[in-house]
Design a protein around this motif. Structure first.
Motif, PDB file in Angstrom:
ATOM      1  N   ARG A  38      37.048  33.642  23.285  1.00  0.00           N
ATOM      2  CA  ARG A  38      37.014  35.431  22.515  1.00  0.00           C
ATOM      3  C   ARG A  38      35.808  35.676  22.924  1.00  0.00           C
ATOM      4  N   LEU A  39      34.482  35.140  23.832  1.00  0.00           N
ATOM      5  CA  LEU A  39      33.580  35.997  24.310  1.00  0.00           C
ATOM      6  C   LEU A  39      33.796  36.442  25.309  1.00  0.00           C
ATOM      7  N   THR A  40      34.308  35.066  26.257  1.00  0.00           N
ATOM      8  CA  THR A  40      34.836  36.354  27.928  1.00  0.00           C
ATOM      9  C   THR A  40      35.224  37.294  27.669  1.00  0.00           C
ATOM     10  N   LEU A  41      36.414  37.062  26.674  1.00  0.00           N
ATOM     11  CA  LEU A  41      37.340  38.522  26.162  1.00  0.00           C
ATOM     12  C   LEU A  41      36.391  39.353  26.069  1.00  0.00           C
ATOM     13  N   GLU A  42      35.385  39.579  25.118  1.00  0.00           N
ATOM     14  CA  GLU A  42      34.719  40.412  24.778  1.00  0.00           C
ATOM     15  C   GLU A  42      34.062  40.864  25.508  1.00  0.00           C
ATOM     16  N   ALA A  43      34.014  40.617  26.895  1.00  0.00           N
ATOM     17  CA  ALA A  43      32.827  40.714  27.777  1.00  0.00           C
ATOM     18  C   ALA A  43      33.672  41.329  28.878  1.00  0.00           C
ATOM     19  N   PHE A  44      35.077  41.455  29.053  1.00  0.00           N
ATOM     20  CA  PHE A  44      36.139  41.402  30.288  1.00  0.00           C
ATOM     21  C   PHE A  44      36.128  42.708  29.238  1.00  0.00           C
ATOM     22  N   GLU A  45      36.503  43.426  28.097  1.00  0.00           N
ATOM     23  CA  GLU A  45      36.665  44.175  27.712  1.00  0.00           C
ATOM     24  C   GLU A  45      35.769  45.917  28.214  1.00  0.00           C
ATOM     25  N   LEU A  46      34.392  44.652  27.482  1.00  0.00           N
ATOM     26  CA  LEU A  46      33.988  46.261  27.623  1.00  0.00           C
ATOM     27  C   LEU A  46      33.179  46.862  29.366  1.00  0.00           C
ATOM     28  N   GLY A  47      33.109  45.841  30.537  1.00  0.00           N
ATOM     29  CA  GLY A  47      32.737  45.388  31.350  1.00  0.00           C
ATOM     30  C   GLY A  47      34.025  46.220  32.118  1.00  0.00           C
ATOM     31  N   ILE A  48      35.724  45.963  31.620  1.00  0.00           N
ATOM     32  CA  ILE A  48      36.314  47.054  32.351  1.00  0.00           C
ATOM     33  C   ILE A  48      37.521  47.327  31.728  1.00  0.00           C
ATOM     34  N   PRO A  49      37.097  48.780  30.749  1.00  0.00           N
ATOM     35  CA  PRO A  49      37.766  49.256  29.395  1.00  0.00           C
ATOM     36  C   PRO A  49      39.123  49.128  29.488  1.00  0.00           C
ATOM     37  N   VAL A  50      39.941  48.960  28.834  1.00  0.00           N
ATOM     38  CA  VAL A  50      41.685  49.357  28.844  1.00  0.00           C
ATOM     39  C   VAL A  50      42.483  47.564  29.784  1.00  0.00           C
ATOM     40  N   TYR A  51      42.059  47.793  30.592  1.00  0.00           N
ATOM     41  CA  TYR A  51      42.829  46.146  32.053  1.00  0.00           C
ATOM     42  C   TYR A  51      42.077  45.015  31.765  1.00  0.00           C
ATOM     43  N   GLY A  52      40.731  45.310  31.282  1.00  0.00           N
ATOM     44  CA  GLY A  52      40.001  44.054  31.281  1.00  0.00           C
ATOM     45  C   GLY A  52      40.760  42.661  30.844  1.00  0.00           C
ATOM     46  N   LYS A  53      41.113  43.209  30.172  1.00  0.00           N
ATOM     47  CA  LYS A  53      41.256  41.986  28.706  1.00  0.00           C
ATOM     48  C   LYS A  53      43.237  41.152  29.103  1.00  0.00           C
ATOM     49  N   TYR A  54      43.769  42.171  30.280  1.00  0.00           N
ATOM     50  CA  TYR A  54      45.108  42.558  31.066  1.00  0.00           C
ATOM     51  C   TYR A  54      44.669  40.948  32.397  1.00  0.00           C
ATOM     52  N   LEU A  55      44.252  41.987  32.766  1.00  0.00           N
ATOM     53  CA  LEU A  55      43.743  40.610  34.227  1.00  0.00           C
ATOM     54  C   LEU A  55      42.647  39.973  33.856  1.00  0.00           C
ATOM     55  N   LEU A  56      42.226  39.641  32.317  1.00  0.00           N
ATOM     56  CA  LEU A  56      41.719  37.964  32.339  1.00  0.00           C
ATOM     57  C   LEU A  56      43.012  37.375  31.927  1.00  0.00           C
ATOM     58  N   MET A  57      43.910  37.909  31.111  1.00  0.00           N
ATOM     59  CA  MET A  57      44.978  36.715  30.583  1.00  0.00           C
ATOM     60  C   MET A  57      45.911  36.286  31.755  1.00  0.00           C
ATOM     61  N   ILE A  58      46.260  37.567  32.884  1.00  0.00           N
ATOM     62  CA  ILE A  58      46.310  36.741  34.258  1.00  0.00           C
ATOM     63  C   ILE A  58      46.031  35.207  34.437  1.00  0.00           C
ATOM     64  N   SER A  59      44.822  35.534  34.457  1.00  0.00           N
ATOM     65  CA  SER A  59      43.670  35.107  35.343  1.00  0.00           C
ATOM     66  C   SER A  59      44.367  33.934  34.248  1.00  0.00           C
ATOM     67  N   VAL A  60      43.245  33.639  32.973  1.00  0.00           N
ATOM     68  CA  VAL A  60      44.011  32.718  31.256  1.00  0.00           C
ATOM     69  C   VAL A  60      44.933  32.058  31.619  1.00  0.00           C
ATOM     70  N   LEU A  61      46.198  32.708  32.136  1.00  0.00           N
ATOM     71  CA  LEU A  61      47.346  31.227  31.978  1.00  0.00           C
ATOM     72  C   LEU A  61      47.791  31.310  33.011  1.00  0.00           C
ATOM     73  N   VAL A  62      47.027  31.430  34.483  1.00  0.00           N
ATOM     74  CA  VAL A  62      47.268  30.274  35.746  1.00  0.00           C
ATOM     75  C   VAL A  62      46.232  29.430  35.573  1.00  0.00           C
ATOM     76  N   PHE A  63      44.859  29.731  35.086  1.00  0.00           N
ATOM     77  CA  PHE A  63      43.884  28.676  35.391  1.00  0.00           C
ATOM     78  C   PHE A  63      44.712  27.314  33.712  1.00  0.00           C
ATOM     79  N   ALA A  64      45.310  28.175  32.956  1.00  0.00           N
ATOM     80  CA  ALA A  64      45.621  27.466  31.827  1.00  0.00           C
ATOM     81  C   ALA A  64      47.132  26.097  32.702  1.00  0.00           C
ATOM     82  N   LEU A  65      48.020  26.835  32.815  1.00  0.00           N
ATOM     83  CA  LEU A  65      48.681  25.759  33.177  1.00  0.00           C
ATOM     84  C   LEU A  65      48.876  25.374  34.507  1.00  0.00           C
ATOM     85  N   SER A  66      47.866  25.638  35.482  1.00  0.00           N
ATOM     86  CA  SER A  66      47.500  24.416  36.200  1.00  0.00           C
ATOM     87  C   SER A  66      46.674  23.550  36.148  1.00  0.00           C
TER      88      SER A  66
END
Length: 449
Positions: free
Chosen positions: A337-365
């Protein structure tokens, strides 16, 4: 039970394990003749597959083994674990993660070279590698109790409970946003079950399917994460020198932790580095031990690239986002959640979705590859005919991890990792002269080719 798990994890991650991992890594670094630094170019060239031998014993190629190992290590430990490290140890914890990573490269060189040098056979006659076989084949039957300790700890510690927990937390934070506690709990069960079903499609196909999927996912997941983080770093580029200085200064002052407890910062960095790149824990030797090769040193060189990619590259990217955006100073969030907050601040609106894609692939692998590790420990303990049932147990624990508390799953995994490190490091230190001799022979032969 909750308090027992947490207390055990905090107790075992004391000075002995720190000395074993960092001290052992330092020994390997010097004993190898600085191979992690001097031979990294040769290691990278090996990835081209020029020396691959399809007729050699094993199940997968060396590049597939590295991809599977990276798929396991480059996961939520790099996204959530770094946030936890900064939360617990301040910016200085990252510096000690770097130190642990370079020492970890030397450790992986030794442990994965030994995984090829001392392979064994399971009850079905299949060639296998990993610390338990290194101990039994290299040190002798009298040391088998260490192999059993490793396999038992691996059976528990290599469950995907942490990864499924953090994947569930981030999915809810980005896509669902539950309004009540009851709704959140229900969503956790749903997300856990969906993750379990996705995992089943891959892991029930065995190691070759896991390796094939991992070799395709790893370049994609590192690439998209690197691109996303680069956008944020460019936005705050003027603060980068300041943050790098903060990391180094805080590493030796510990101002962010326990009133200046530098030792606590070092322990936090080493603990999170071990969780992230797993050097000295013994996981990578299990998959590298399945490589089609007769050259132990060559496999060790390829394997040592894992901690570099995992910690020096990916973990540093995550840490820079958290530090540059300043969320580490004024946030009550922790973990992913802390990383998510950083991505939302760094890239408003789209940051959280880009992180979500990364997390999904990271997690499943990560989840896919961990199943192989646990399966291998089960194979060693109970035989090949019983190991096939492990995957079903593993799938159920994915759901349980999704609904458990973060503190419990982190402590459970950390505690078992520490237990696994003792047999792995003891065997590697005991057999290190064998690796040194094989290394001299290998590079002498390379000069003549």
């Amino acid at each position: 039970m909750r308090e027992i798990i947490i207390d055990f994890s905090n107790w075992i991650w004391g000075p002995p394990i720190l000395v074993l991992l960092l001290g052992g890594g330092t020994y390997f670094f010097f004993h190898s003749g600085f191979i992690p630094v001097l031979k990294i170019g040769h290691a990278i060239r090996l990835l081209r597959g020029k020396y691959d031998n399809s007729l050699a014993p094993g199940q997968i190629t060396s590049v597939q083994a590295l991809s599977a190992a990276i798929a396991a290590t480059v996961g939520l430990g790099n996204i959530s674990g770094v946030a936890i490290a900064i939360n617990m140890g301040g910016p200085g914890a990252l510096f000690w993660m770097w130190v642990a990573a370079f020492l970890g490269m030397a450790t992986k060189f030794y442990t994965c070279s030994l995984a090829i040098m001392y392979r064994g056979k399971d009850s079905s006659g299949e060639i296998q590698g990993g610390p338990m076989y290194v101990i039994e084949e290299g040190m002798g039957k009298k040391w088998k109790f260490l192999a059993v300790i490793f396999a038992v700890a691996g059976f528990i510690g290599l469950l995907a409970v942490f990864t499924s927990n953090q994947l569930t937390a981030l999915t809810q934070a980005i896509l669902i946003e539950p309004e009540t506690i009851q709704e959140e709990e229900r969503n956790r069960w749903i997300i856990g079950i969906i993750t379990m079903l996705l995992t089943a499609v891959v892991i029930l196909g065995g190691l070759k399917r896991i390796a094939e999927v991992a070799s395709k996912m790893v370049p994609f997941m590192v690439g998209i994460y690197f691109f996303t983080v680069l956008l944020i770093v460019i936005k705050y580029i003027g603060r980068v020198p300041e943050m790098l200085e903060l990391i180094v200064v805080d590493a030796f002052t510990g101002n962010a932790v326990m009133g200046g407890a530098v030792g606590a910062v070092i322990i936090t960095g080493a603990r999170r580095a071990a969780f992230s790149n797993e050097a000295g824990i013994g996981t990578a030797p299990m998959v590298h031990g399945a490589s089609k090769t007769n050259e132990p040193i060559r496999e060790g060189l390829i394997a040592m690239l894992g901690p570099f990619i995992d910690t020096i590259v990916v973990c540093t990217l995550t840490a820079l986002v958290i530090l540059l955006t300043g969320v580490w100073e004024n946030s009550e969030n922790d973990g992913v959640r802390l990383t998510l907050e950083a991505f939302e601040l760094g890239i408003p609106v789209y940051g959280k979705y880009l992180l979500m894609i990364s997390v999904l692939v990271f997690a499943l692998s990560t989840i896919f590859t961990y199943s192989y590790y646990g399966h291998k420990c089960t194979n060693y303990l109970f035989g090949a005919d019983k190991a096939k049932y492990y995957n079903y147990f593993y799938l159920v624990t994915i759901v349980l991890g999704s609904v458990a508390s973060l503190e419990v799953v982190v402590s459970l995994v950390d505690g078992m990792y520490a237990v696994m490190a003792f047999p792995t490091m003891i065997s590697a230190l005991y057999l290190s002269p064998k690796v040194r001799a094989a290394s001299k022979d290998y590079f002498a032969r390379m000069k003549n080719t």
